[in-house]
Design a protein around this motif. Sequence first.
Motif, PDB file in Angstrom:
ATOM      1  N   VAL A   3      61.759  18.834  25.052  1.00 50.32           N
ATOM      2  CA  VAL A   3      62.345  19.368  26.283  1.00 50.32           C
ATOM      3  C   VAL A   3      63.509  18.477  26.687  1.00 50.32           C
ATOM      4  O   VAL A   3      63.332  17.288  26.961  1.00 50.32           O
ATOM      5  N   GLY A   5      67.879  18.455  25.705  1.00 44.38           N
ATOM      6  CA  GLY A   5      68.712  18.159  24.542  1.00 44.38           C
ATOM      7  C   GLY A   5      69.728  17.080  24.836  1.00 44.38           C
ATOM      8  O   GLY A   5      70.863  17.134  24.359  1.00 44.38           O
ATOM      9  N   GLY A   9      66.574  13.250  23.305  1.00 49.45           N
ATOM     10  CA  GLY A   9      65.854  14.404  22.773  1.00 49.45           C
ATOM     11  C   GLY A   9      66.345  14.730  21.371  1.00 49.45           C
ATOM     12  O   GLY A   9      65.556  15.045  20.467  1.00 49.45           O
ATOM     13  N   GLU A  27      67.029  23.179  25.927  1.00 49.97           N
ATOM     14  CA  GLU A  27      67.994  22.505  26.802  1.00 49.97           C
ATOM     15  C   GLU A  27      68.470  23.480  27.873  1.00 49.97           C
ATOM     16  O   GLU A  27      68.876  24.600  27.546  1.00 49.97           O
ATOM     17  N   GLY A  33      73.519  17.314  24.683  1.00 52.88           N
ATOM     18  CA  GLY A  33      74.226  16.043  24.876  1.00 52.88           C
ATOM     19  C   GLY A  33      73.885  15.360  26.188  1.00 52.88           C
ATOM     20  O   GLY A  33      74.050  14.149  26.320  1.00 52.88           O
ATOM     21  N   LEU A  55      81.078   4.500  26.822  1.00 50.29           N
ATOM     22  CA  LEU A  55      81.075   3.417  25.838  1.00 50.29           C
ATOM     23  C   LEU A  55      79.682   3.264  25.235  1.00 50.29           C
ATOM     24  O   LEU A  55      78.680   3.543  25.896  1.00 50.29           O
ATOM     25  N   TRP A 218      80.628  -3.523  23.678  1.00 44.14           N
ATOM     26  CA  TRP A 218      80.717  -2.118  24.091  1.00 44.14           C
ATOM     27  C   TRP A 218      81.868  -1.491  23.334  1.00 44.14           C
ATOM     28  O   TRP A 218      83.010  -1.947  23.447  1.00 44.14           O
ATOM     29  N   GLY A 281      62.284  14.891  26.910  1.00 44.61           N
ATOM     30  CA  GLY A 281      63.593  14.246  26.857  1.00 44.61           C
ATOM     31  C   GLY A 281      64.377  14.341  28.153  1.00 44.61           C
ATOM     32  O   GLY A 281      65.511  13.878  28.224  1.00 44.61           O
ATOM     33  N   VAL A 286      61.566  14.893  36.659  1.00 49.63           N
ATOM     34  CA  VAL A 286      61.549  16.343  36.408  1.00 49.63           C
ATOM     35  C   VAL A 286      60.162  16.724  35.857  1.00 49.63           C
ATOM     36  O   VAL A 286      59.581  17.745  36.243  1.00 49.63           O
ATOM     37  N   ILE A 290      57.529  19.375  37.540  1.00 50.53           N
ATOM     38  CA  ILE A 290      57.034  20.546  36.810  1.00 50.53           C
ATOM     39  C   ILE A 290      55.507  20.535  36.706  1.00 50.53           C
ATOM     40  O   ILE A 290      54.859  21.570  36.770  1.00 50.53           O
ATOM     41  N   PHE A 385      84.733   3.625  37.190  1.00 49.38           N
ATOM     42  CA  PHE A 385      83.300   3.539  37.502  1.00 49.38           C
ATOM     43  C   PHE A 385      83.132   2.601  38.696  1.00 49.38           C
ATOM     44  O   PHE A 385      83.406   1.408  38.607  1.00 49.38           O
ATOM     45  N   LEU A 447      73.627  17.471  35.930  1.00 52.87           N
ATOM     46  CA  LEU A 447      72.855  17.022  34.765  1.00 52.87           C
ATOM     47  C   LEU A 447      71.351  16.961  34.982  1.00 52.87           C
ATOM     48  O   LEU A 447      70.619  16.555  34.063  1.00 52.87           O
ATOM     49  N   ALA A 495      70.331   3.978  28.907  1.00 53.46           N
ATOM     50  CA  ALA A 495      71.706   4.086  28.390  1.00 53.46           C
ATOM     51  C   ALA A 495      71.762   4.914  27.104  1.00 53.46           C
ATOM     52  O   ALA A 495      70.767   5.496  26.683  1.00 53.46           O
TER      53      ALA A 495
HETATM   54  C1  FAD Z   1      78.585   8.713  35.020  1.00 56.47           C
HETATM   55  C2  FAD Z   1      77.755   8.055  33.955  1.00 56.47           C
HETATM   56  C3  FAD Z   1      78.314   7.048  33.183  1.00 56.47           C
HETATM   57  C4  FAD Z   1      77.540   6.415  32.206  1.00 56.47           C
HETATM   58  N1  FAD Z   1      78.130   5.498  31.373  1.00 56.47           N
HETATM   59  C5  FAD Z   1      77.439   5.033  30.309  1.00 56.47           C
HETATM   60  C6  FAD Z   1      78.095   4.323  29.271  1.00 56.47           C
HETATM   61  O1  FAD Z   1      79.317   4.170  29.262  1.00 56.47           O
HETATM   62  N2  FAD Z   1      77.336   3.867  28.247  1.00 56.47           N
HETATM   63  C7  FAD Z   1      75.966   4.049  28.178  1.00 56.47           C
HETATM   64  O2  FAD Z   1      75.332   3.563  27.234  1.00 56.47           O
HETATM   65  N3  FAD Z   1      75.328   4.762  29.132  1.00 56.47           N
HETATM   66  C8  FAD Z   1      76.041   5.276  30.167  1.00 56.47           C
HETATM   67  N4  FAD Z   1      75.418   6.093  31.088  1.00 56.47           N
HETATM   68  C9  FAD Z   1      73.967   6.300  30.977  1.00 56.47           C
HETATM   69  C10 FAD Z   1      73.612   7.249  29.850  1.00 56.47           C
HETATM   70  O3  FAD Z   1      74.547   8.284  29.762  1.00 56.47           O
HETATM   71  C11 FAD Z   1      72.224   7.855  30.061  1.00 56.47           C
HETATM   72  O4  FAD Z   1      71.295   6.849  30.372  1.00 56.47           O
HETATM   73  C12 FAD Z   1      71.780   8.600  28.819  1.00 56.47           C
HETATM   74  O5  FAD Z   1      72.791   9.514  28.391  1.00 56.47           O
HETATM   75  C13 FAD Z   1      70.487   9.345  29.064  1.00 56.47           C
HETATM   76  O6  FAD Z   1      70.159  10.080  27.908  1.00 56.47           O
HETATM   77  P1  FAD Z   1      68.830  10.941  27.837  1.00 56.47           P
HETATM   78  O7  FAD Z   1      68.907  11.719  26.594  1.00 56.47           O
HETATM   79  O8  FAD Z   1      67.661  10.043  28.016  1.00 56.47           O
HETATM   80  O9  FAD Z   1      68.867  11.860  29.122  1.00 56.47           O
HETATM   81  P2  FAD Z   1      69.954  12.928  29.617  1.00 56.47           P
HETATM   82  O10 FAD Z   1      71.284  12.655  29.057  1.00 56.47           O
HETATM   83  O11 FAD Z   1      69.808  12.983  31.097  1.00 56.47           O
HETATM   84  O12 FAD Z   1      69.448  14.285  28.978  1.00 56.47           O
HETATM   85  C14 FAD Z   1      68.362  15.007  29.503  1.00 56.47           C
HETATM   86  C15 FAD Z   1      68.599  16.459  29.198  1.00 56.47           C
HETATM   87  O13 FAD Z   1      67.492  17.200  29.694  1.00 56.47           O
HETATM   88  C16 FAD Z   1      67.986  18.415  30.212  1.00 56.47           C
HETATM   89  N5  FAD Z   1      66.986  18.958  31.131  1.00 56.47           N
HETATM   90  C17 FAD Z   1      66.660  18.504  32.370  1.00 56.47           C
HETATM   91  N6  FAD Z   1      65.697  19.266  32.902  1.00 56.47           N
HETATM   92  C18 FAD Z   1      65.406  20.222  31.988  1.00 56.47           C
HETATM   93  C19 FAD Z   1      64.487  21.308  31.955  1.00 56.47           C
HETATM   94  N7  FAD Z   1      63.681  21.559  32.994  1.00 56.47           N
HETATM   95  N8  FAD Z   1      64.452  22.100  30.850  1.00 56.47           N
HETATM   96  C20 FAD Z   1      65.261  21.859  29.786  1.00 56.47           C
HETATM   97  N9  FAD Z   1      66.148  20.844  29.773  1.00 56.47           N
HETATM   98  C21 FAD Z   1      66.209  20.032  30.853  1.00 56.47           C
HETATM   99  C22 FAD Z   1      69.282  18.028  30.878  1.00 56.47           C
HETATM  100  O14 FAD Z   1      70.143  19.134  31.092  1.00 56.47           O
HETATM  101  C23 FAD Z   1      69.841  17.025  29.870  1.00 56.47           C
HETATM  102  O15 FAD Z   1      70.655  17.646  28.902  1.00 56.47           O
HETATM  103  C24 FAD Z   1      76.185   6.774  32.037  1.00 56.47           C
HETATM  104  C25 FAD Z   1      75.646   7.824  32.774  1.00 56.47           C
HETATM  105  C26 FAD Z   1      76.420   8.466  33.728  1.00 56.47           C
HETATM  106  C27 FAD Z   1      75.812   9.598  34.505  1.00 56.47           C
END
Ligand code: FAD
Length: 512
Positions: A3, A5, A9, A27, A33, A55, A218, A281, A286, A290, A385, A447, A495
């Motif tokens: 759950v 993408g 995930g 997703e 992404g 980065l 980085w 994921g 969330v 749920i 940032f 997001l 991250a």
């Molecule tokens: C503005 C910003 C700048 C950042 N800069 C950096 C950086 O430069 N370098 C770095 O390393 N990290 C950075 N981060 C942190 C990093 O991006 C995140 O910690 C990381 O991408 C999280 O990845 P994830 O796969 O765990 O979760 P997420 O990327 O949050 O993915 C979770 C996915 O689940 C989906 N989802 C949610 N609920 C549901 C549902 N009910 N059903 C189906 N799908 C669902 C969402 O749509 C999302 O696609 C930044 C984050 C932000 C917001």
Amino acid sequence: MVVGGGHNGLVAAAYLAAAGRSVLVLERLGQVGGAAVSQQVFEGVDVRLSAYSYLVSLLPDRIVADLGLEVRLLDRAVASYTAVSRDGRPTGLLVERDEGPVTAESFRALTGSDAEFAGWQRFYARLATLAEDLAPTLTEPLLSPDTLAGRLRDPQLWHDLRERPLADVVADSLSDDVVRGVALTDGLIGTFADVHADDGLAGRCFLYHLVGNGTGRWRVPVGGMGAVTGAMATAARRGGAELLTRATVTGLETRPDGVTVHWTDDDGIPAAVDAGHVVWGAAPSVLAEITEQDGGPRPSGSQLKVNMVLARLPRLRSGADPAIALAGTFHVDETAAQLDAAYAQAAAGQLPDVIPFEVYCHSLTDPSILGPAERAAGAHTLTLFGLHTPAELFREDPVGTRREAVRRVVAQLDAHLEEPLLDCLARDATGEPCLQAASPLDVEESLAMPGGHIFHGDLAWPVAANPEQVGTWGVATGSPRIVAASSGGTVRGGAVSGLGGYAAARHLLDPR
Ligand SMILES: Cc1cc2nc3c(=O)[nH]c(=O)nc-3n(C[C@H](O)[C@H](O)[C@H](O)COP(=O)(O)OP(=O)(O)OC[C@H]3O[C@@H](n4cnc5c(N)ncnc54)[C@H](O)[C@@H]3O)c2cc1C
């Protein structure tokens, strides 16, 4: 079933599919992404910005190799440039990626002696040793704090970061307000923390910013963040995983032998499927919503993100070459004293008068994200940032507060420029300047990151928190059939690291 993408995930899906498991990723958005995507943000401007994260440091080479990810990460020639005014004179502190005579001279010119640079080098040499020792443990099952400390060549630094306020640890080695600030910002990225507190919050954030791949460097993903998650999606599909977008998971029914996953598509049409396990994921809160469980306090993000496209690089008042200064992390109003003042104001419920922030120009290292016409015309990207801008500050008046925050950071940046930033911004198809800002509330809305927290919640020390966690992958949820994979749901997942997805897959593939 996976759950979410997001990149975690996708990493879990890729490992599980490669091991022969049948995998379906659901997703909610129209693309995979999560927070690691590239987007054309401005109408008529062919530039693919890393719209959120930008980065990469924490993605282990091991994951890249295991999954055959075609990802290119480039080092920036410059680590950072800090624009400051000393005795009324615009100047700056330049730190090269490989610190040489230019960095030494910059420290000398700013601080008046070689002592500060010597302290800096000692501190970062100790951190480099810690990074080398810690990084390999991130892809192993969790160690107890004592076992981990026994593997470190500098257990004292690990102890200090865990037990003492980050400001004190930094002050042991650095005395200049500007230099201390440069170090402290790594403890405050997306994390609303008091660097003088001994709660470990800033220390944890600092640690994650220093240990990636054993170097803490980085790097710039060629093609932007979307290229990284695109490669992960390709790896997942190559193994046979199916990726379904516009599928929002709305319910989970757990049984001893599996889980029924309910979701709806964009038109609200419901569907359900049975799975042996669910890899979660998305953010842990969330999942709590749920499954109607108490997820504890809701996370709250603390950053201002501004995406920009420049028609040309602005000239700097200090006389530094913008193509050098903006290639690394360009710090503005991030001295230790300014960080303290901004924290105090934000903690009192006010938008800081002076918002500490950093900017960086992706296209100086990787012009591939610019379309041919934009590249030929000398356009560039600029990402800002901002720190100490917690979600709560935006709740009463989201649009007005965001507008005011942008007004402040633009004025603060202008103070270091020879020409106003607005004059240097490219224009979109409607003639508007290419500037898009997001508060934590905007990130939450787009997001589903609760509170807009960039890590889904505060980071954890990369070690077992209790004896039961020792030897596990740190992916437990309330149910043995639901395995955490995301940034906030896993002990070491913060991250863009893939570590959450990696740990979830290892947990399922190598049961202990
Ligand atoms: C503005 C910003 C700048 C950042 N800069 C950096 C950086 O430069 N370098 C770095 O390393 N990290 C950075 N981060 C942190 C990093 O991006 C995140 O910690 C990381 O991408 C999280 O990845 P994830 O796969 O765990 O979760 P997420 O990327 O949050 O993915 C979770 C996915 O689940 C989906 N989802 C949610 N609920 C549901 C549902 N009910 N059903 C189906 N799908 C669902 C969402 O749509 C999302 O696609 C930044 C984050 C932000 C917001």
